[in-house]
Each structure stands twice: as structure tokens, then as C-alpha cells.
Design an enzyme around this catalytic site. Structure first.
Site, mmCIF file in Angstrom:
data_model
loop_
_atom_site.group_PDB
_atom_site.id
_atom_site.type_symbol
_atom_site.label_atom_id
_atom_site.label_comp_id
_atom_site.label_asym_id
_atom_site.label_seq_id
_atom_site.Cartn_x
_atom_site.Cartn_y
_atom_site.Cartn_z
ATOM 1 N N TYR A 41 -21.710 -27.993 -16.704
ATOM 2 C CA TYR A 41 -23.661 -27.847 -16.986
ATOM 3 C C TYR A 41 -23.599 -29.138 -16.668
ATOM 4 O O TYR A 41 -24.632 -29.654 -16.140
ATOM 5 C CB TYR A 41 -24.255 -26.789 -18.563
ATOM 6 C CG TYR A 41 -23.683 -25.640 -18.188
ATOM 7 C CD1 TYR A 41 -22.395 -24.921 -17.568
ATOM 8 C CD2 TYR A 41 -25.511 -25.034 -18.891
ATOM 9 C CE1 TYR A 41 -22.921 -24.024 -17.664
ATOM 10 C CE2 TYR A 41 -25.251 -23.444 -18.348
ATOM 11 C CZ TYR A 41 -24.331 -23.114 -17.889
ATOM 12 O OH TYR A 41 -24.790 -21.484 -18.439
ATOM 13 N N ASP A 74 -22.137 -13.158 -22.495
ATOM 14 C CA ASP A 74 -23.240 -11.652 -21.652
ATOM 15 C C ASP A 74 -22.562 -10.997 -21.482
ATOM 16 O O ASP A 74 -22.873 -9.865 -22.094
ATOM 17 C CB ASP A 74 -24.229 -12.247 -19.747
ATOM 18 C CG ASP A 74 -24.583 -12.395 -19.819
ATOM 19 O OD1 ASP A 74 -25.520 -13.550 -21.044
ATOM 20 O OD2 ASP A 74 -25.747 -12.857 -18.780
ATOM 21 N N ASP A 90 -10.420 -14.780 -17.556
ATOM 22 C CA ASP A 90 -10.497 -13.873 -16.708
ATOM 23 C C ASP A 90 -9.919 -12.645 -17.652
ATOM 24 O O ASP A 90 -10.230 -11.344 -16.844
ATOM 25 C CB ASP A 90 -9.437 -13.751 -15.529
ATOM 26 C CG ASP A 90 -8.235 -14.606 -15.351
ATOM 27 O OD1 ASP A 90 -8.207 -14.607 -16.393
ATOM 28 O OD2 ASP A 90 -8.124 -14.494 -14.107
ATOM 29 N N LYS A 109 -9.068 -21.519 -18.420
ATOM 30 C CA LYS A 109 -8.164 -21.412 -17.391
ATOM 31 C C LYS A 109 -7.382 -22.383 -17.154
ATOM 32 O O LYS A 109 -6.874 -23.200 -16.400
ATOM 33 C CB LYS A 109 -9.592 -21.289 -16.209
ATOM 34 C CG LYS A 109 -8.828 -20.486 -14.531
ATOM 35 C CD LYS A 109 -8.591 -19.463 -14.911
ATOM 36 C CE LYS A 109 -8.384 -19.036 -13.647
ATOM 37 N NZ LYS A 109 -7.222 -17.562 -13.311
ATOM 38 N N ASP A 167 -21.278 -19.321 -21.330
ATOM 39 C CA ASP A 167 -22.237 -18.302 -20.767
ATOM 40 C C ASP A 167 -21.865 -16.760 -20.318
ATOM 41 O O ASP A 167 -22.524 -16.068 -20.626
ATOM 42 C CB ASP A 167 -22.778 -19.459 -19.396
ATOM 43 C CG ASP A 167 -23.945 -18.916 -18.921
ATOM 44 O OD1 ASP A 167 -24.650 -18.163 -19.652
ATOM 45 O OD2 ASP A 167 -23.837 -18.631 -17.913
HETATM 46 C C1 IPM Z 1 -28.037 -18.524 -21.758
HETATM 47 C C2 IPM Z 1 -28.746 -18.767 -20.280
HETATM 48 C C3 IPM Z 1 -29.056 -20.394 -19.572
HETATM 49 C C4 IPM Z 1 -27.114 -21.117 -19.915
HETATM 50 C C5 IPM Z 1 -29.668 -20.805 -18.439
HETATM 51 C C6 IPM Z 1 -31.412 -19.985 -18.351
HETATM 52 C C7 IPM Z 1 -30.042 -22.087 -18.587
HETATM 53 O O1 IPM Z 1 -27.651 -18.108 -19.359
HETATM 54 O O2 IPM Z 1 -28.248 -19.166 -23.068
HETATM 55 O O3 IPM Z 1 -27.089 -18.089 -21.087
HETATM 56 O O4 IPM Z 1 -27.047 -21.287 -18.869
HETATM 57 O O5 IPM Z 1 -27.096 -21.521 -20.846
HETATM 58 MG MG MG Z 2 -26.217 -17.072 -20.375
#
Ligand code: IPM
Ligand code: MG
Length: 359
Positions: free
Chosen positions: A143, A251, A223, A191, A247
Site C-alpha cells: 500500500y 472482507d 490462497d 505468500k 484487506d
Molecule cells: C479497508 C478499505 C480500504 C483499504 C480502502 C478504502 C482504501 O478497503 O479499510 O479495508 O484498502 O484498506
Molecule cells: Mg478493504
């Protein structure tokens, strides 16, 4: 004035302002109920800040953030700003604030409420009682790695994944400490079969583990970790990983709990100053419609009470109020079953606030 607990709210874009206004009401209630002596202010970030000032992270916001003990963020981003150059995009505001205050330790719990087992896309027995913590490194890795961007004179664009020993150790310590306070199980995700930076990550985590004999450290390739999270999520208790993998995996973990609309997060630096934000994004498709789930923002306030202000009992009472409201069958649209009546953002917020008043 000196002892005031200063909180900056940055509502941002999309559903951010709607869920943040509920969180603000909750903070005002907590202030009264527990005499917290809060000083709450609001500032601009993201697309809204760009529209008003030309900068997704205006200086004034940074100054206010510097003066605060904790920051509560709504969400940033939306299609309106998609064509802006990367330096002006709303996401830059969020990344900038994470980096400016060195909020390197991102804690993303994925806890499945008993009341929501059927909202998960996995079978009940796979997810019931799920309580997982993802510790994501937040201010390094690909990042922020340099060099980045267009390579002059060529037709190439690049990003750099880079971690220093120091960065791995500091996030590692946060994760080992968290694992120590829970089941003593830590899975580090990388990884290492392909990336040198990951082999180094694995090596440093392994070295660090000798400081934590009570924690059992394991390693997993990213993975496989993604697959295992949807196959047998309860095999994990605490996971630690770098910025990009965290990240993505957070999710996945969020969806195990039925809705990303339920999950809070904390990003801490070494002084316990924290940035608290729902894991969900700005959800432009439902913005302004009073449809968003405010529970992630409410639970982010609970994390703020726990980590920055060390008021665990207040955090627990917020979490209990949320659980009680869910037990009464109240649902926003994202966590409702088909044909179930649903509440809007404000109505759900009000239910939690009323419950908070009475417990
Ligand atoms: C998160 C989001 C952010 C990230 C974006 C909005 C920059 O997806 O906080 O997970 O990638 O960290
Ligand atoms: Mg995110």
C-alpha cells in the site's frame, strides 16, 4: 479542559454520514450516562473534503486529528470520484490519516452474533459461535511501498511490496499479545512460496515466537487461508498478516458473519490513539436512503471505549445492547431474511440507544 477526551468524527462519503450520526448520538449518550467528559468535533475527509477544499485530507482535518485522542470514521469513496488522479482520490484521505498517525495495528474482529447465524452464507454448524480476530498491518507493505507509479519512459507501472524487520516485529507483538489473551493460537498468513518479502515475514514471526512460549504459531499461505476461511473458519482464532492480504481476508471473514454491515475495526498506534471505523465501505448504492446498517459504527464506538479509553465495561454494555436489539428480532435490510420487516438506519440506531439507556 485538559482531561477532556477529544473525539474527532469524520463522516466522509456515501453511507458514512448516516452511520456516523448514529455513532455521534451514542457518544453523547455515553458522555451523559458515564460522565466521560467528551469533547466531540467533526471534520472533512474523502470525496466530500475534496469537493469542498480540493484535498481528500485537508490540513485542518489533520490538525484536528492531531489534537484528538480518538477518531471515528464513517467511510470514504464513491463513483463520483473514480476518475480523479490517485493523489486526489477519497481513499487517499483514509490512507493518509492511517499513515500520518502511524496507525499500524488494525484489529478486525469477525464475531458472529448468535442471533444472525442464518444470515451467514455458510451452514450454521460451520459458523455458529465464530469469534475470529484478524490483525492486519496497516501502514506498510504494498500500500505504501516505494517506488510506485508510472515508470518514466516506459509503458510500465509498478508497486513495491516491502516490509522491514521492525514493522513485522511490531505488528507481530500486537498479534502475539492478542493471541495470549485468547486461545493461544496464532496463524500468520503470507505468500512465502513466491515472495521474498513473505519468506522474511515468516522468518521474523518465527523468531518472535520464542518470546511467546504460551502461543502456538502456525503459518499459512494466503490462497489457502482464503479457502480455509470459507471451508472451516473455526480452525482460526487470531490471524496476523500484511496490509494487502489483510484487506482481502478481512472482507472474506466479514461475510462469514452474515453482513459486512456488522463489523467494526480499530487501528491503533503505539500510544493507543486510535482510528475507529466500520469495515464496510461507503455503499454509494444505498447512500442517503436510510437503509445502511449502523451497527458496525456503533460497535466501532465500543472498540474505541475499550482500546483508547480503556473502558471495557462501557464497551461490553454497547455490545450487549446490540445483542439485545438483535435478540428482539430487529433487523436492517442487510441482515434480514426474505420477507422480514426491516428497520432503517435511524430506527435501528434509536433502538440501540434506547436499550443503552435502560441497561
Ligand atoms: C479497508 C478499505 C480500504 C483499504 C480502502 C478504502 C482504501 O478497503 O479499510 O479495508 O484498502 O484498506
Ligand atoms: Mg478493504
Amino acid at each position: 479542559m485538559k482531561n477532556k477526551k477529544r473525539i474527532l468524527i469524520l463522516p466522509g462519503d456515501g453511507i458514512g454520514p448516516e452511520v456516523s450520526s448514529i455513532a455521534k448520538e451514542l457518544l453523547i449518550l455515553l458522555d451523559q450516562k458515564y460522565s466521560l467528559d467528551l469533547d466531540i468535533s467533526e471534520g472533512l475527509i474523502g470525496g466530500k473534503a475534496y469537493d469542498e477544499t480540493g484535498d481528500p485530507l485537508p490540513k485542518e482535518t489533520l490538525n484536528m486529528a492531531r489534537d484528538s485522542h480518538a477518531i471515528l470514521l464513517g467511510a470514504v469513496g464513491g463513483p463520483k470520484w473514480d476518475d480523479l488522479p490517485s493523489q486526489k482520490r477519497p481513499e487517499k484521505g483514509l490512507l493518509g490519516i492511517r499513515s500520518e498517525f502511524d496507525f499500524f495495528a488494525n484489529l478486525r474482529p469477525a464475531i458472529l452474533s448468535k442471533e444472525l447465524v442464518s444470515a451467514s452464507s455458510l451452514k450454521n454448524e460451520k459458523v455458529s459461535d465464530l469469534d475470529l480476530l484478524i490483525v492486519r498491518e496497516l501502514t506498510g507493505g504494498i500500500y505504501f511501498g516505494e517506488p510506485r507509479g508510472e515508470v518514466e519512459g516506459s509503458d510500465e507501472v509498478l508497486n513495491t511490496m516491502i516490509y522491514s524487520r521492525k514493522e513485522i516485529i511490531r505488528i507481530g507483538r500486537v498479534a502475539f499479545e492478542a493471541a495470549k489473551g485468547r486461545k493461544g493460537e496464532l496463524c500468520s498468513v503470507d505468500k512465502a512460496n513466491v515472495l521474498e518479502v513473505s519468506s522474511f515475514w515468516r522468518e521474523v514471526m518465527t523468531e518472535l515466537s520464542s518470546d511467546y512460549p504460551e502461543v502456538n504459531l502456525s503459518h499459512m499461505l494466503v490462497d489457502n487461508a482464503a479457502m480455509q476461511l470459507v471451508r472451516e473458519p473455526k480452525q482460526f482464532d487470531v490471524m496476523v498478516t500484511g496490509n494487502l492480504f489483510g484487506d482481502i481476508l478481512s472482507d472474506v471473514a466479514a461475510m462469514l458473519t452474515g453482513s459486512i454491515g456488522m463489523l467494526p475495526s480499530a487501528s491503533l498506534n503505539k500510544t493507543k490513539k486510535g482510528l475507529y471505523e466500520p469495515v464496510h465501505g461507503s455503499a454509494p448504492d444505498i447512500a442517503g436512503e436510510n437503509k445502511a446498517n449502523p451497527l458496525a459504527s456503533i460497535l466501532s464506538v465500543a472498540m474505541m471505549m475499550r482500546y483508547t479509553f480503556e473502558k471495557d465495561e462501557i464497551a461490553l454494555s454497547i455490545e450487549k445492547a446490540v445483542e439485545l436489539v438483535l435478540a428482539e428480532g430487529e433487523r436492517t435490510q442487510d441482515i434480514a431474511k426474505e420477507n422480514e420487516t426491516t428497520l432503517g438506519t435511524r430506527e435501528m440506531g434509536r433502538k440501540v440507544l434506547l436499550t443503552m439507556e435502560s441497561i
